[in-house]
Design a protein around this motif. Structure first.
Motif, PDB file in Angstrom:
ATOM      1  N   PHE A  63      29.264  49.329  36.589  1.00 21.01           N
ATOM      2  CA  PHE A  63      29.077  47.915  36.895  1.00 21.01           C
ATOM      3  C   PHE A  63      30.102  47.100  36.111  1.00 21.01           C
ATOM      4  O   PHE A  63      30.143  47.168  34.879  1.00 21.01           O
ATOM      5  CB  PHE A  63      27.653  47.483  36.555  1.00 21.01           C
ATOM      6  N   LEU A  64      30.920  46.344  36.853  1.00 24.34           N
ATOM      7  CA  LEU A  64      32.041  45.637  36.261  1.00 24.34           C
ATOM      8  C   LEU A  64      31.947  44.146  36.538  1.00 24.34           C
ATOM      9  O   LEU A  64      31.657  43.726  37.670  1.00 24.34           O
ATOM     10  CB  LEU A  64      33.366  46.172  36.835  1.00 24.34           C
ATOM     11  N   GLY A  65      32.173  43.342  35.508  1.00 21.27           N
ATOM     12  CA  GLY A  65      32.261  41.895  35.704  1.00 21.27           C
ATOM     13  C   GLY A  65      33.564  41.545  36.405  1.00 21.27           C
ATOM     14  O   GLY A  65      34.567  42.267  36.304  1.00 21.27           O
ATOM     15  N   GLY A  66      33.582  40.403  37.109  1.00 24.19           N
ATOM     16  CA  GLY A  66      34.786  39.980  37.829  1.00 24.19           C
ATOM     17  C   GLY A  66      35.877  39.487  36.882  1.00 24.19           C
ATOM     18  O   GLY A  66      35.607  39.004  35.773  1.00 24.19           O
ATOM     19  N   THR A  67      37.120  39.606  37.323  1.00 25.82           N
ATOM     20  CA  THR A  67      38.268  39.153  36.529  1.00 25.82           C
ATOM     21  C   THR A  67      38.445  37.648  36.668  1.00 25.82           C
ATOM     22  O   THR A  67      38.332  37.100  37.780  1.00 25.82           O
ATOM     23  CB  THR A  67      39.560  39.861  36.995  1.00 25.82           C
ATOM     24  N   GLY A  68      38.719  36.961  35.549  1.00 26.17           N
ATOM     25  CA  GLY A  68      38.967  35.521  35.596  1.00 26.17           C
ATOM     26  C   GLY A  68      40.294  35.214  36.278  1.00 26.17           C
ATOM     27  O   GLY A  68      41.253  35.986  36.157  1.00 26.17           O
ATOM     28  N   ASP A  69      40.359  34.095  36.968  1.00 27.38           N
ATOM     29  CA  ASP A  69      41.609  33.701  37.644  1.00 27.38           C
ATOM     30  C   ASP A  69      42.652  33.242  36.634  1.00 27.38           C
ATOM     31  O   ASP A  69      42.317  32.666  35.589  1.00 27.38           O
ATOM     32  CB  ASP A  69      41.343  32.570  38.642  1.00 27.38           C
ATOM     33  N   ASN A  70      43.916  33.490  36.973  1.00 25.25           N
ATOM     34  CA  ASN A  70      45.004  32.979  36.144  1.00 25.25           C
ATOM     35  C   ASN A  70      45.115  31.467  36.285  1.00 25.25           C
ATOM     36  O   ASN A  70      44.765  30.886  37.319  1.00 25.25           O
ATOM     37  CB  ASN A  70      46.335  33.611  36.557  1.00 25.25           C
ATOM     38  N   SER A  71      45.596  30.830  35.219  1.00 24.05           N
ATOM     39  CA  SER A  71      45.911  29.407  35.302  1.00 24.05           C
ATOM     40  C   SER A  71      47.151  29.232  36.182  1.00 24.05           C
ATOM     41  O   SER A  71      48.057  30.074  36.177  1.00 24.05           O
ATOM     42  CB  SER A  71      46.185  28.856  33.896  1.00 24.05           C
ATOM     43  N   SER A  72      47.190  28.152  36.929  1.00 21.27           N
ATOM     44  CA  SER A  72      48.329  27.905  37.817  1.00 21.27           C
ATOM     45  C   SER A  72      48.622  26.408  37.873  1.00 21.27           C
ATOM     46  O   SER A  72      47.858  25.585  37.335  1.00 21.27           O
ATOM     47  CB  SER A  72      48.024  28.416  39.229  1.00 21.27           C
ATOM     48  N   VAL A  73      49.705  26.064  38.503  1.00 20.19           N
ATOM     49  CA  VAL A  73      50.059  24.649  38.646  1.00 20.19           C
ATOM     50  C   VAL A  73      48.971  23.915  39.411  1.00 20.19           C
ATOM     51  O   VAL A  73      48.627  22.765  39.116  1.00 20.19           O
ATOM     52  CB  VAL A  73      51.422  24.520  39.357  1.00 20.19           C
ATOM     53  N   ARG A  74      48.376  24.576  40.405  1.00 18.32           N
ATOM     54  CA  ARG A  74      47.338  23.939  41.226  1.00 18.32           C
ATOM     55  C   ARG A  74      45.988  23.881  40.510  1.00 18.32           C
ATOM     56  O   ARG A  74      45.170  23.019  40.807  1.00 18.32           O
ATOM     57  CB  ARG A  74      47.188  24.688  42.538  1.00 18.32           C
ATOM     58  N   ALA A  75      45.760  24.818  39.608  1.00 20.61           N
ATOM     59  CA  ALA A  75      44.481  24.848  38.883  1.00 20.61           C
ATOM     60  C   ALA A  75      44.761  25.283  37.456  1.00 20.61           C
ATOM     61  O   ALA A  75      44.831  26.482  37.161  1.00 20.61           O
ATOM     62  CB  ALA A  75      43.505  25.798  39.557  1.00 20.61           C
ATOM     63  N   LEU A  76      44.952  24.277  36.582  1.00 21.97           N
ATOM     64  CA  LEU A  76      45.287  24.591  35.193  1.00 21.97           C
ATOM     65  C   LEU A  76      44.163  25.371  34.501  1.00 21.97           C
ATOM     66  O   LEU A  76      44.419  26.177  33.607  1.00 21.97           O
ATOM     67  CB  LEU A  76      45.592  23.304  34.426  1.00 21.97           C
ATOM     68  N   LYS A  77      42.946  25.109  34.901  1.00 20.51           N
ATOM     69  CA  LYS A  77      41.801  25.877  34.357  1.00 20.51           C
ATOM     70  C   LYS A  77      41.395  26.902  35.405  1.00 20.51           C
ATOM     71  O   LYS A  77      40.876  26.574  36.470  1.00 20.51           O
ATOM     72  CB  LYS A  77      40.610  24.954  34.044  1.00 20.51           C
ATOM     73  N   GLY A  78      41.690  28.175  35.113  1.00 17.36           N
ATOM     74  CA  GLY A  78      41.355  29.238  36.053  1.00 17.36           C
ATOM     75  C   GLY A  78      39.846  29.390  36.230  1.00 17.36           C
ATOM     76  O   GLY A  78      39.056  29.146  35.312  1.00 17.36           O
ATOM     77  N   VAL A  79      39.435  29.799  37.411  1.00 14.72           N
ATOM     78  CA  VAL A  79      38.012  30.009  37.700  1.00 14.72           C
ATOM     79  C   VAL A  79      37.516  31.255  36.962  1.00 14.72           C
ATOM     80  O   VAL A  79      38.208  32.276  36.902  1.00 14.72           O
ATOM     81  CB  VAL A  79      37.791  30.174  39.225  1.00 14.72           C
ATOM     82  N   ASN A  80      36.314  31.154  36.395  1.00 16.52           N
ATOM     83  CA  ASN A  80      35.730  32.295  35.684  1.00 16.52           C
ATOM     84  C   ASN A  80      35.411  33.433  36.648  1.00 16.52           C
ATOM     85  O   ASN A  80      35.084  33.207  37.828  1.00 16.52           O
ATOM     86  CB  ASN A  80      34.436  31.887  34.968  1.00 16.52           C
ATOM     87  N   GLY A  81      35.486  34.668  36.152  1.00 17.24           N
ATOM     88  CA  GLY A  81      35.119  35.820  36.967  1.00 17.24           C
ATOM     89  C   GLY A  81      33.627  35.836  37.254  1.00 17.24           C
ATOM     90  O   GLY A  81      32.808  35.275  36.514  1.00 17.24           O
ATOM     91  N   LYS A  82      33.241  36.495  38.331  1.00 16.93           N
ATOM     92  CA  LYS A  82      31.842  36.550  38.751  1.00 16.93           C
ATOM     93  C   LYS A  82      31.062  37.521  37.859  1.00 16.93           C
ATOM     94  O   LYS A  82      31.538  38.614  37.544  1.00 16.93           O
ATOM     95  CB  LYS A  82      31.758  37.006  40.205  1.00 16.93           C
TER      96      LYS A  82
END
Length: 370
Positions: A67-86
């Motif tokens: 059972f693995l937690g989701g990977t957090g999103d990288n920060s980008s120009v469009r979204a400086l705060k990456g979305v947390n992994g599930k």
């Protein structure tokens, strides 16, 4: 009239009461250095108590047991705060103790909705970490099921535990005149006329040396841990497992059962206990019952009847000693009444203790504000 419903678990060959899982929190996402962006955190892994779940369902549905937690999103120009992994949620039955491989307890699931964090996700990259993320925690964990019941039947094979539950329930499980009939745990739920329900767990019989995991030793004893009270069941005529083993009288049987519980986990003997003396339809049962009651009044005086390794540190004092015959039905109604009174007494004590704690807390708060 007392009714009872029965929940029958599969044989130990199919019944799963422990499971080892691999869990890993998700990795965090990369930060964005030129704009100071922060990556999302990795997802956590949780064990969650859910209705109608079993360890066997987990084993069958997730054969990989990873059972693995989701990977957090990288920060980008469009979204400086990456979305947390599930987050990953593992739904498990109530009555689970979660431990690490080295035996460290992470938590218990005592009621539906309880949650235990077993693997934390990694942090997203930020200016504090040079915008580099961290990986999630990795563990092997164990889910250990301990049946929860108001009373647990404790006895040697062929003491009549299954017959007793049958007499209480008017059900018809497989019963034979040989030892080890019960090879699966069963829970009966007794419902009284006022709709009060009391659960009684019938578990595979102990043998001498159960505390050392002989026979089904630990498979039985660990379930006793979660029962609120103990219901000892002994044969008034005594017990002998096989021709090469020693014969034990009813008194010796009681003390040997006590010693097995004591050697496994001494605090088990702090539970309230009742004694059911079964097979009162057999010849000379009344005389043997009178002798047993006399021995139980002053067990120290009869300790010379026991081998040194059978003498418990502390003798159990039973709330009720109830003679019954599961063949004729003698004493069954009285036993039901004793069970009800014992459970109600313990519930009242627990409620009173909670009230006392709350009262003490209120007094403490009042004192602090004066």
């Amino acid at each position: 009239m007392v009714y009872i419903s029965r929940i029958c678990f599969r044989k130990y060959g199919n019944f799963v009461d422990n499971l080892r899982l691999f869990v890993r929190g998700g990795s965090g996402g990369m930060g964005l250095p030129r704009l100071g962006g922060q990556g999302g955190n990795g997802g956590d892994v949780w064990i969650v108590a859910a209705k109608d779940m079993t360890l066997k369902k987990i084993k069958d549905k997730y054969s990989h047991k990873r059972f693995l937690g989701g990977t957090g999103d990288n920060s980008s120009v469009r979204a400086l705060k990456g979305v947390n992994g599930k987050d990953a949620e593992v739904f498990a039955p109530v009555g689970i103790t979660v431990t690490t491989d080295d035996g460290r307890i992470l938590g218990e699931l005592n009621k539906e909705g309880d949650r235990i964090l077993v693997a934390k996700g990694g942090s997203g990259g930020s200016s504090y970490t040079g915008f580099k993320p961290s990986k999630g925690k990795v563990k092997h964990i164990r889910l250990d099921l301990k049946l929860i019941a108001d009373l647990g039947l404790v006895g040697f094979p062929n003491a009549g535990k299954s017959s007793l539950l049958t007499a209480l329930s008017n059900a018809t499980p497989q019963i034979a005149s040989y030892a080890f009939t019960t090879v699966r745990p069963e829970i009966g739920k007794v419902m009284y006329p006022d709709y009060k329900q009391i659960s009684v767990a019938d578990l595979p019989g102990l043998i001498e040396g159960a505390y050392m995991n002989r026979g089904m030793g630990h498979k039985f004893l660990k379930h006793v841990e979660r029962t609120k009270q103990l219901l000892f069941v002994v044969d008034i005529c005594g017990f002998q497992l096989a021709s090469k083993t020693a014969f034990r009288s009813a008194f010796e049987t009681v003390q040997l059962l006590t010693k097995e519980l004591e050697l496994y986990k001494e605090e088990l003997l702090s539970k309230p206990a009742l004694l059911v003396v079964n097979k009162m339809d057999l010849p000379h049962a009344e005389d043997k019952l009178a002798e047993l009651k006399e021995q139980l009044k002053n067990p120290e005086e009869f300790s010379d009847l026991l081998p040194d390794d059978m003498i418990p540190k502390n003798y159990l004092i039973f709330k009720h000693v109830v003679p019954v015959s599961t063949v004729t039905g003698f004493g069954i109604d009285h036993l039901k009444s004793c069970i009800r009174h014992s459970v109600d007494d313990v519930s009242a004590m627990e409620t009173n203790a909670i009230h006392q704690e709350r009262l003490q807390a209120l007094r403490s708060d009042l004192h602090q504000h004066l």
